[in-house]
Write a protein that holds these residues in place. Structure first.
Motif, short mmCIF file in Angstrom:
data_model
loop_
_atom_site.label_atom_id
_atom_site.label_comp_id
_atom_site.label_asym_id
_atom_site.label_seq_id
_atom_site.Cartn_x
_atom_site.Cartn_y
_atom_site.Cartn_z
N ALA A 188 0.83 -1.22 0.00
CA ALA A 188 0.00 0.00 0.00
C ALA A 188 0.85 1.26 0.00
O ALA A 188 0.66 2.17 -0.82
N GLU A 189 1.82 1.32 0.91
CA GLU A 189 2.64 2.54 1.01
C GLU A 189 3.55 2.69 -0.20
O GLU A 189 3.81 3.81 -0.66
N GLY B 142 10.94 -0.17 11.36
CA GLY B 142 10.34 -0.60 12.61
C GLY B 142 8.98 0.00 12.85
O GLY B 142 8.32 0.51 11.93
N ARG B 143 8.60 0.00 14.12
CA ARG B 143 7.25 0.40 14.48
C ARG B 143 6.97 1.87 14.16
O ARG B 143 5.89 2.23 13.74
N ARG B 144 7.97 2.70 14.32
CA ARG B 144 7.74 4.12 14.06
C ARG B 144 7.58 4.41 12.57
O ARG B 144 7.14 5.49 12.18
N HIS B 145 7.95 3.45 11.75
CA HIS B 145 7.73 3.58 10.30
C HIS B 145 6.40 2.95 9.89
O HIS B 145 6.13 2.79 8.70
N ARG B 146 5.64 2.55 10.88
CA ARG B 146 4.30 2.01 10.69
C ARG B 146 4.33 0.73 9.84
O ARG B 146 3.46 0.47 9.02
N SER C 131 7.86 0.46 3.01
CA SER C 131 7.35 1.78 3.38
C SER C 131 8.30 2.89 2.90
O SER C 131 8.47 3.91 3.57
N GLY C 132 8.93 2.63 1.76
CA GLY C 132 9.80 3.64 1.18
C GLY C 132 11.20 3.68 1.75
O GLY C 132 12.04 4.45 1.27
#
Length: 619
Positions: free
Chosen positions: A187-188, A504-508, A561-562
């Motif tokens: 998606a991202e 990681g988590r902060r990158h969703r 996520s890029g």
């Protein structure tokens, strides 16, 4: 030309009323397709457009964005490819059209379709861009200039990050099987690709379903799109005969062998769940005298293409495949599909059996169902609107009849070689004169020599397979004790090693995105993933200890996520749960598979190797 489009362009053989309606529909010329593109599709045998083509082509030629809901088999590839080619500027050397597809197989299929439709045009260059293929070929083609790029999101993102793909003059963007891309965690990536394309472009989005995420994507990136929905009357082709055999896991190989002996098949695809099983089953079939080869995500693309070509040419009769490896495969010789392992989701089932019965041909689909998988029959019946018929295991008498017929044919064929027969006739006469043995006995002795140690005929008294299958088909309460199901090979904790990736988590990021990206770019399967621990700034992924170094090379430039994942062996406390603040341990996360109804279909490029997990029953 894709199989979907061939099927969609088949002449109508329905009753006169439907034929009249078909004749009343506008042809491709009336839809706006002209010149060399029109000549090319006529060369391919296209006679009249399918419903999705009739509704989509004029809209796209008018310059409007489109959201199309259509199942596989409706001819959607031509629906977006023909308008793109109709308005292509061959003099422009930077990419004018980008098609995003969820898997390398679909990307190659779409690319081949573009090339077929452009066969009457001069100087049109189409480039497939996907993970697992060397960058050198793609970079060389991009430097020379291409008009249309067809690729998977991960590799497209890599080229954008490297600055090797120029989308500044992009005019057309197509999202093919958008729901599959989102299920696989792209998606991202898709959104970032969309964000790096010119604002003034035409977008066509095709999806079999319209979940909220697809709807949001369309609202954000498409301009006043026209929504086109085509519903197929049945989810599967009506000229595919569906059958099933209830058989326990331990008896599957013997049952398949017996079916192969009796069934009159031309080419066949046998589907299994994991890539390891493709190799194991292909080897067992070869040992039993069948020409079989395995194709899966680990098999190099060149070797896969070679196997497919051998199947087309009749040099190979059986392909043992995973869902991903066979996606988009269209070989006219495929008369049978066997679900050695039945998929737990109906969408995968429909895609699998759709490999046969293409373009008006008849086909057979046979599914092996263990006693505990009977519940899946109702789901299949509901999804396909057809009721698979239960088949019986061929008896020893059936097998012996077939073997005798083939033995007779072999003798008849040998008798045609008169020159060789004459030479051996003198040898046999010499033996008879010197040993005083009847010629019939000599012929029988030669048959023994030719047959070897394996008996020609089966002994009905020793038919344990039929008795085991008969037990499997009884109601649970009536079944006698039978051997336990053969254990499925599972990796132990020592079979994995930990790798660190820089998302990681902060990158969703979610586990399913990690699995989707690594599987797509590295050719990994579900069994290749152990635990996945997502930390705030990075993640730890367990992969096999004996991982091919080539897989790591292919993953070096992978993005999630890029972000570049920068995969490398984890130097921390590998394989252990890290203590968190306040005591206790951080829970290690397994990949999420989403809602139950979608579970299997996300697998186009990473979930095909997920082993079947039995549902829990109370009591």
């Amino acid at each position: 030309m894709t199989a979907d489009d061939i099927a969609a362009a088949e002449p109508d053989h329905s009753p006169s009323t439907e034929s009249a309606e078909e004749n009343a529909k506008p042809g491709f010329e009336e839809l706006g397709i002209t010149g060399p593109v029109l000549k090319a599709i006529r060369d391919l045998g296209y006679e009249s457009p399918s419903p999705i083509q009739s509704a989509t082509i004029p809209t796209l030629l008018q310059g409007r964005d489109v959201v199309g809901m259509a199942q596989t088999g409706t001819g959607k590839t031509a629906a977006f490819a023909l308008p793109v080619l109709e308005r292509l500027d061959v003099s422009q050397k930077t990419p004018q059209a980008l098609v995003l597809a969820p898997t390398r197989e679909l990307a190659l299929q779409v690319c081949e379709a573009f090339e077929s439709y452009a066969s009457r045009m001069k100087g049109v260059h189409v480039l497939p861009v996907y993970g697992g293929q060397g960058y050198g070929v793609q970079l060389s083609a991009l430097r020379r200039g291409v008009h249309i790029v067809v690729g998977t999101p991960g590799r497209i993102m890599d080229h954008l990050a490297k600055g090797t793909l120029d989308l500044s003059e992009l005019t057309y963007l197509v999202l093919d099987e958008a729901d599959e891309m989102l299920k696989m965690g792209f998606a991202e990536d898709v959104e970032q690709i969309l964000a790096q394309t010119p604002e003034e472009k035409q977008v066509a989005l095709f999806s079999a379903t319209m979940p909220a995420t697809i709807r949001r994507l369309a609202q954000q990136y498409l301009r006043d799109p026209e929504e086109i929905t085509v519903k197929s009357k049945t989810a599967t082709n009506t000229n595919i005969t569906q059958r099933y055999l209830v058989v326990s896991y331990a008896q599957k190989v013997d049952a398949l062998t017996r079916i192969l002996e009796v069934e009159n098949f031309d080419g066949m695809i046998v589907f299994v769940r994991t890539k390891n099983e493709t190799e194991a089953l292909a080897e067992k079939l070869r040992a039993r005298g069948y020409s079989a080869a395995a194709i899966n995500g680990d098999v190099p693309q060149v070797q896969r293409e070679r196997s497919v070509n051998q199947l087309k040419d009749g040099k190979l009769d059986i392909l043992v495949a995973t869902d991903v490896a066979a996606r988009g495969l269209d070989v006219e010789r495929i008369s049978h599909v066997v679900n050695f392992d039945i998929p737990t989701d109906t969408e995968s089932y429909v895609h699998r059996i759709g490999r046969t019965g293409r373009a008006g041909r008849t086909g057979d689909a046979i599914s092996f169902i263990t006693p505990r998988e009977r519940y899946l029959l109702k789901h299949i019946e509901k999804a396909t609107r057809q009721q698979p018929a239960q088949m019986q295991l061929p008896t020893t008498e059936d097998v012996n009849t077939t073997r005798l017929a083939r033995f007779d044919d072999a003798i008849t064929s040998a008798l045609q070689e008169t020159g060789r027969i004459e030479a051996f006739r003198d040898i046999i006469a010499h033996y008879v004169r010197n040993n005083d043995v009847p010629e019939a006995d000599v012929a029988a002795a030669l048959a023994v020599v030719a047959q070897g140690e394996t008996p020609l005929l089966l002994d009905p008294e020793r038919d344990e397979l039929s008795r085991a299958v008969e037990r499997d088909n009884r109601p649970p309460r009536e079944r006698q004790e039978r051997p336990d199901r053969a254990p499925r090979e599972r990796r132990g904790r020592g079979d994995y090693t930990s790798y660190r990736i820089e998302v990681g988590r902060r990158h969703r990021v979610e586990p399913r995105q990690i699995v989707g990206a690594l599987a797509n770019e590295g050719g990994l399967g579900r069994d290749d993933f152990g635990a996945i621990a997502i930390k705030p700034d990075f993640s730890i992924v367990e992969l096999p200890v004996n991982l091919d170094p080539g897989v790591l090379d292919r993953l070096r430039d992978t993005r999630i996520s890029g972000r570049l994942i920068e995969i490398k062996p984890d130097r921390g406390p590998a394989g252990r749960r890290a203590p968190r603040e306040g005591g206790g341990y951080e829970r290690r996360e397994r990949p999420s598979y989403g809602p139950r109804d979608d579970r299997g279909s996300r697998g186009a490029d990473r979930g095909e190797d997920r082993p079947f997990r039995k549902p829990r029953h109370k009591g």
